[in-house]
Design a protein around this motif. Structure first.
Motif, PDB file in Angstrom:
ATOM      1  N   LYS A 115     -12.607   5.283   1.799  1.00 38.05           N
ATOM      2  CA  LYS A 115     -11.181   5.135   1.502  1.00 38.05           C
ATOM      3  C   LYS A 115     -10.971   4.108   0.405  1.00 38.05           C
ATOM      4  CE  LYS A 115      -9.424   5.888   6.201  1.00 38.05           C
ATOM      5  NZ  LYS A 115      -9.834   5.250   7.444  1.00 38.05           N
ATOM      6  N   GLU A 168      -7.682   2.193  -1.218  1.00 36.44           N
ATOM      7  CA  GLU A 168      -6.240   2.016  -1.087  1.00 36.44           C
ATOM      8  C   GLU A 168      -5.567   1.954  -2.448  1.00 36.44           C
ATOM      9  OE1 GLU A 168      -6.252  -0.580   3.023  1.00 36.44           O
ATOM     10  OE2 GLU A 168      -5.692  -1.528   1.140  1.00 36.44           O
ATOM     11  N   MET A 200      -3.708   6.337  -0.222  1.00 37.06           N
ATOM     12  CA  MET A 200      -5.125   6.119  -0.465  1.00 37.06           C
ATOM     13  C   MET A 200      -5.781   7.353  -1.071  1.00 37.06           C
ATOM     14  SD  MET A 200      -6.662   6.203   3.368  1.00 37.06           S
ATOM     15  CE  MET A 200      -6.070   4.568   3.665  1.00 37.06           C
ATOM     16  N   THR A 250      -2.399   0.490  -4.236  1.00 32.00           N
ATOM     17  CA  THR A 250      -1.333  -0.489  -4.042  1.00 32.00           C
ATOM     18  C   THR A 250      -0.504  -0.578  -5.318  1.00 32.00           C
ATOM     19  OG1 THR A 250      -2.367  -2.484  -4.931  1.00 32.00           O
ATOM     20  CG2 THR A 250      -3.041  -1.808  -2.717  1.00 32.00           C
ATOM     21  N   VAL A 282       0.846  -1.191   0.000  1.00 33.80           N
ATOM     22  CA  VAL A 282       0.000   0.000   0.000  1.00 33.80           C
ATOM     23  C   VAL A 282       0.884   1.245   0.000  1.00 33.80           C
ATOM     24  CG1 VAL A 282      -1.681   1.352   1.315  1.00 33.80           C
ATOM     25  CG2 VAL A 282      -1.924  -1.126   1.160  1.00 33.80           C
ATOM     26  N   THR A 302       0.942   7.205   2.948  1.00 35.91           N
ATOM     27  CA  THR A 302       1.116   6.675   4.293  1.00 35.91           C
ATOM     28  C   THR A 302       1.912   7.677   5.131  1.00 35.91           C
ATOM     29  OG1 THR A 302       2.969   5.434   3.400  1.00 35.91           O
ATOM     30  CG2 THR A 302       0.960   4.211   3.778  1.00 35.91           C
TER      31      THR A 302
END
Lengths: 166, 82
Positions: A126, A128, A50, A130, A47, A90
């Motif tokens: 949300k 994500e 987002m 990736t 990840v 992140t």
């Protein structure tokens, strides 16, 4: 009795928000601030961040309603709710809840209440990002359970430690 | 009647707004059924155990709630903010 509700893509400064809750109010005896961060989720690997989507118009209304409910339960002075939208990586800040009150019990409880309600009532979603694609995050039962603690039959919940995100 | 879709529901249906030819007024339950008819491959995502519904930007909890074509009606997944 000031409410500050902000939905924005930009970051926020926790110190500035704390000062806005604290300053020029000698009746304030306690300020509680919470900030939630984007963390690496365990369900997906790789990840990188987002996308936060929301329902413009309804979002602000829902956040104001959550604050109004908190004010009915505790004697609060200033309340701030900030939620970011758009692309977040992140470690970035995603949400802020801050409360000032004469005493700490009301400030602690109300801040937790705001977050528990926000996670189940405010229209944010949300997705994500990736290394292999995009995946919508599904709601978690434990967020519903946290919200249920505050229903009238559980008016004074015993706060349990939990590892729920933000 | 215009229905707004958000997040995963919008993505799987590949549209942000759906126009339904449905009685005015209708209960939310009838709109759910109509949405399931429109998107049969995603019927489970429109069921009352998944999709949340907002009328005029307020979440509703009773599928018997009557809505009019002039109301702003939205379907979306359980929320995941915070």
């Amino acid at each position: 009795m000031t409410d500050r509700v902000v939905v924005q893509t930009q970051d926020f400064d926790v110190h500035d928000e704390y000062e806005a809750l604290r300053r020029h109010n000698p009746a304030t005896g306690a300020v509680v601030c919470f900030s939630g961060l984007v963390r690496e989720f365990s369900e997906q690997s790789g990840v990188t961040g987002m996308i936060l989507e929301h329902y413009p118009g309804m979002t602000e209304k829902a956040l104001k309603k959550i604050i109004a409910e908190a004010r009915q339960r505790w004697p609060l002075q200033r309340v701030t709710l900030i939620h970011r939208t758009g692309i977040l990586k992140t470690e970035e800040q995603i949400v802020f809840a801050g409360v000032s009150s004469a005493h700490r019990d009301a400030a602690f409880d109300a801040c937790r209440f705001l977050m528990d309600y926000l996670k189940t009532e405010a229209p944010f979603w949300k997705k994500e990002l990736t290394e292999t694609g995009e995946v919508w995050v599904e709601a978690r039962q434990k967020d519903q359970d946290a919200r249920q603690k505050w229903t009238p039959e559980n008016r004074n919940p015993e706060i349990k430690s939990s590892d729920s995100e933000s | 009647m215009q229905i707004l879709l958000f997040a995963r529901l919008r993505d799987v249906c590949n549209c942000a707004t759906v126009t339904l030819d449905i009685n005015n007024p209708s209960p939310v339950a009838a709109i759910r059924t109509a949405m399931q008819g429109r998107f049969p491959e995603h019927a489970d995502l429109f069921s009352d155990s998944y999709a949340l519904v907002a009328v005029n930007q307020e979440m509703i909890t009773d599928d018997n709630t009557l809505v009019n074509a002039t109301d702003e009606i939205a379907f979306f997944p359980p929320v995941t903010g915070g």
